[in-house]
Write a protein that holds these residues in place. Sequence first.
Motif, mmCIF file in Angstrom:
data_model
loop_
_atom_site.group_PDB
_atom_site.id
_atom_site.type_symbol
_atom_site.label_atom_id
_atom_site.label_comp_id
_atom_site.label_asym_id
_atom_site.label_seq_id
_atom_site.Cartn_x
_atom_site.Cartn_y
_atom_site.Cartn_z
ATOM 1 N N ILE A 75 0.838 -1.201 0.000
ATOM 2 C CA ILE A 75 0.000 0.000 0.000
ATOM 3 C C ILE A 75 0.874 1.253 0.000
ATOM 4 O O ILE A 75 0.596 2.211 -0.729
ATOM 5 N N ALA A 76 1.938 1.250 0.789
ATOM 6 C CA ALA A 76 2.846 2.396 0.795
ATOM 7 C C ALA A 76 3.447 2.635 -0.585
ATOM 8 O O ALA A 76 3.705 3.778 -0.971
ATOM 9 N N ALA A 77 3.634 1.550 -1.337
ATOM 10 C CA ALA A 77 4.218 1.666 -2.682
ATOM 11 C C ALA A 77 3.282 2.364 -3.663
ATOM 12 O O ALA A 77 3.716 2.742 -4.762
ATOM 13 N N GLN A 78 2.023 2.575 -3.284
ATOM 14 C CA GLN A 78 1.103 3.325 -4.142
ATOM 15 C C GLN A 78 1.527 4.791 -4.257
ATOM 16 O O GLN A 78 1.020 5.525 -5.107
ATOM 17 N N ALA A 79 2.469 5.208 -3.421
ATOM 18 C CA ALA A 79 2.982 6.583 -3.489
ATOM 19 C C ALA A 79 4.000 6.766 -4.603
ATOM 20 O O ALA A 79 4.497 7.887 -4.796
ATOM 21 N N LYS A 80 4.330 5.692 -5.317
ATOM 22 C CA LYS A 80 5.316 5.799 -6.393
ATOM 23 C C LYS A 80 4.906 6.896 -7.378
ATOM 24 O O LYS A 80 3.765 6.959 -7.813
ATOM 25 N N GLY A 81 5.834 7.764 -7.710
ATOM 26 C CA GLY A 81 5.565 8.855 -8.636
ATOM 27 C C GLY A 81 5.143 10.144 -7.965
ATOM 28 O O GLY A 81 5.065 11.186 -8.621
ATOM 29 N N ALA A 82 4.863 10.099 -6.653
ATOM 30 C CA ALA A 82 4.485 11.319 -5.935
ATOM 31 C C ALA A 82 5.735 12.085 -5.497
ATOM 32 O O ALA A 82 6.821 11.518 -5.337
ATOM 33 N N ASP A 83 5.577 13.376 -5.286
ATOM 34 C CA ASP A 83 6.663 14.214 -4.788
ATOM 35 C C ASP A 83 6.719 14.237 -3.267
ATOM 36 O O ASP A 83 7.789 14.401 -2.673
ATOM 37 N N ILE A 84 5.554 14.099 -2.646
ATOM 38 C CA ILE A 84 5.479 14.164 -1.185
ATOM 39 C C ILE A 84 4.266 13.367 -0.730
ATOM 40 O O ILE A 84 3.259 13.273 -1.445
#
Length: 438
Positions: A75-84
């Motif tokens: 689930i944390a990996a869903q942040a891939k591509g985010a800046d923050i």
Amino acid sequence: MTNPPGLLISAPSSGTGKTTVMLGLLRALAEDGLTVQPFKSGPDYIDPAFHRAAAGRASFNLDSWAMGAPLLGAIAAQAKGADIVVAEGSMGLFDGVAKPGEQGHGSSAETALRMGWPVVLVLDVGGQAQSAAATALGFRMYNPDLPFAGVILNRCASPRHERLTRLGMERAGLPVLGVLPRRGDLTLPERHLGLIQAVEHPDLESAIAGYAAFLRAHVDLEAIKRAASSGPMGPSSAALPRPPAQRIALARDAAFSFTYPHLLEGWRAAGAEIVPFSPLADEAPARDADLVWLPGGYPELHAATLAAADRFLTGLRNHAETRPVHGECGGYMALGEGLIDKDGTRHRMAGLLGLVTSYEKRKFNLGYRRAELLADMPGFSAGTALRGHEFHYSSIVEQPDVPLARVFDAEGAEGPQTGSRRGHVTGTFFHLIAEASA
């Protein structure tokens, strides 16, 4: 490789203004051109929808009691591509269950520690000044290993009040990241399960834009960006939950909206097709669906409309003759014989289970649940242990069907709300989060 830098917005308790801060911060950072990934610590359906509206990106729950390390990482990996990353805590920072689950106590502090996100503590300083620093310092020192970014002082009454409160924070060595003046128009509408749903807000975009302008005027956004950090990248999305069927008819409207985003993401990632339909609009589930899934929500507020939804009820009953139907909480109530509303009026529901529930006889049911299945349910075989959460005010009046599971609270006490099964139909009052070993 690491996740994008992040922060967790928390508070000493509920009702301190952290959701307002969260939504304003998400939108303000997005207005600055950043791709912002929101998360919610703990079990909550309503906040992630507000997060998505503010950030323009799906928000996911992270739950250290119900989820194993592989699922948390996926689930944390869903942040891939985010800046923050900006995550919102639940309740108070250290609030969780008395006994740890497979992973932990389920507190927001555990989430921050696992993910490496420094905590921004939102403090309601109404009625105090320098004393607020003692509260903040206690939270800072309660677990010295917890990364701590600083504090946002909320509901500050005057420049003098701000000056005195800042003096206390300076003495305690705590960075002040912002000071929010007291305003009575920055609250979100609520009902018995918390905030109203995002889709029901009369002017959500205007409200979020207002929060962002308010945050931008009173919070040091650059200092907040500098404070963000994170831990290692989690595993791939392969650890997300597998779908219970290939083609899933999912009820989705103001009466049935409580589905965890990580479940839907996992179902889609594995190739399942999700076909939404609206019982309130009297839409029947897709005829070629392999499974009908009725999530939780607010059927008690729409009981008369659901009772009159002939196409929906007929389609549901036809499907249940040969294929599985599953309901959670509000969906479970709709599968029963009857639902008694707050005025004591009984409304006929689908009648696929013998369950009769009452919102007139209200009893608060809240907490984590561990369920040991006594029979198969969609996606899981008998004997499987599941982890979930229960949150409702409705009471069971009748439950004549065979139990679906043995259900325990977070401390191991067995409860009476076992769920039901009849033919191809199953239902539970607990909302599924994950398989116990996931």
